[in-house]
Scaffold this active site. Structure first.
Site, mmCIF file in Angstrom:
data_model
loop_
_atom_site.group_PDB
_atom_site.id
_atom_site.type_symbol
_atom_site.label_atom_id
_atom_site.label_comp_id
_atom_site.label_asym_id
_atom_site.label_seq_id
_atom_site.Cartn_x
_atom_site.Cartn_y
_atom_site.Cartn_z
ATOM 1 N N THR A 62 -7.171 5.658 -0.595
ATOM 2 C CA THR A 62 -7.201 7.098 -0.858
ATOM 3 C C THR A 62 -6.572 7.415 -2.208
ATOM 4 O OG1 THR A 62 -7.069 7.564 1.508
ATOM 5 C CG2 THR A 62 -6.497 9.361 0.017
ATOM 6 N N HIS A 88 -9.108 6.587 -4.836
ATOM 7 C CA HIS A 88 -10.133 7.626 -4.895
ATOM 8 C C HIS A 88 -9.608 8.861 -5.618
ATOM 9 C CE1 HIS A 88 -13.294 10.403 -3.843
ATOM 10 N NE2 HIS A 88 -12.425 11.171 -3.213
#
Length: 342
Positions: A39, A42
């Site tokens: 995450t 990203h």
């Protein structure tokens, strides 16, 4: 205190920030370890439209507590639940805290919005409900409890039974921990699927006693000759595009669970619904928010049921976060888990 900020694409700054005074339910942590998650990559890749703090796999020591905090004490080691449940909504009252939609203020939401920092910093302020005391596990290993909770949630979602043949797709940290959890739950044979370029991940999976490794760039999952013709359960920790191929190798009544996500057109899949129906297959989504099972995960590390040491390939200091994030993005064949240590 110092905190790292990110802005896409892969821009990083270390800034001096000042935390606000504690509210009654606040806990101030001195961060001891914090892991880099997909995450975070990203976020650095496309999500951070403006400068923001980041990091959520946090372990720390309590430095100060608010006037209403009773569950932790100054000096205690604590894990940080990245998202907790409220305890008062209908789902919580009905015993399904895993379905809570009205979550208490948590490190994901509150830290960013109120400038309380996140995991890649010297300190962080969290709500008392997000603080889970622990002992007996090194800080760097404890930082893997948050993603281990994801692996455990996926495993519970798939519900492998004694003597099942199981397939795990994707050998990131979650997949490698899921392999061990599935084994502890009594799976007969565990197969894993991954790209051949990730030799270190494949070697770690083999050390955990998997039956075989399917190198997907050389042997498609759908053409692999499983002893029972297919598998009974599958855990997908890869993008959604692999799901149709996994459905093709499920035994009658098989269950597939997945946590992999994608964006744009990659988030859509297509499969034969008739085959799915007549073979009595199930496709189940796992989304580990609220973050649960932290005490159980700590116990699994202590007991040796899950060995997280081989997953920690890199450690680094706060000032090196930018360099380590770039390396984690570009050298996935070498980096399994990178953990910031104080």
């Amino acid at each position: 205190m110092k905190a790292a900020f990110v802005k896409s694409p892969f821009k990083f700054e270390i800034r001096e920030v000042e935390l606000p005074p504690l509210k009654p339910n606040d806990v101030l942590l001195k961060i001891k370890a914090s892991g880099i998650c997909g995450t975070d990559l990203h976020t650095a890749r496309t999500e951070a439209k403006d400068w923001q703090t980041f990091g959520h796999e946090i372990v720390g020591i309590v430095e100060e507590i608010g006037s209403c905090v009773e569950n932790v004490k100054v000096g205690q080691s604590v894990l940080v639940e990245s998202g907790s449940f409220c305890g008062t909504c209908e789902d919580c009252r009905n015993g399904r805290v895993d379905l809570c939609h009205d979550r208490a203020p948590n490190v994901f939401i509150r830290a960013e919005k109120e400038n309380l920092t996140m995991g890649f910093a010297e300190k962080v302020i969290i709500d008392k409900q997000n603080a889970v005391p622990f002992e007996g596990v090194p800080f760097e290993e404890a930082s893997l409890v948050e993603p281990m909770g994801v692996a455990l949630d996926l495993t519970y979602t798939v519900d492998p039974r004694l003597n099942d043949d199981v397939l795990v797709v994707g050998l990131g940290p979650i997949g490698l921990m899921a392999v061990q959890i599935v084994k502890a739950m009594g799976a007969r044979r565990i197969f894993v699927a991954n790209h051949s370029r990730s030799k270190i991940r494949i070697d770690v999976a083999k050390s955990f006693g998997v039956e075989d490794v399917i190198l997907v760039d050389k042997t498609p999952i759908s053409s692999y000759k499983f002893p029972k013709g297919g598998v009974d359960r599958a855990l997908v920790t890869a993008p959604p595009y692999v799901i149709p191929e996994v459905l093709d190798v499920m035994n009658f009544g098989g269950v597939v669970g997945f946590i992999g996500i994608d964006y744009g057109e990659g988030r859509f899949i297509k499969f034969d619904a008739n085959k799915f129906h007549f073979n009595k297959l199930q496709l189940r989504a796992s989304h580990a928010v609220p973050a649960l099972y932290f005490p159980r995960c700590v116990d699994m590390i202590k007991s040796g049921a899950v060995n997280v040491k081989p997953l920690i390939t890199d450690t680094f200091k706060l000032e090196d976060i930018g360099e380590m994030m770039v390396r984690a993005e570009n050298e996935k064949d070498k980096v399994i888990k990178a953990v910031m240590l104080d």
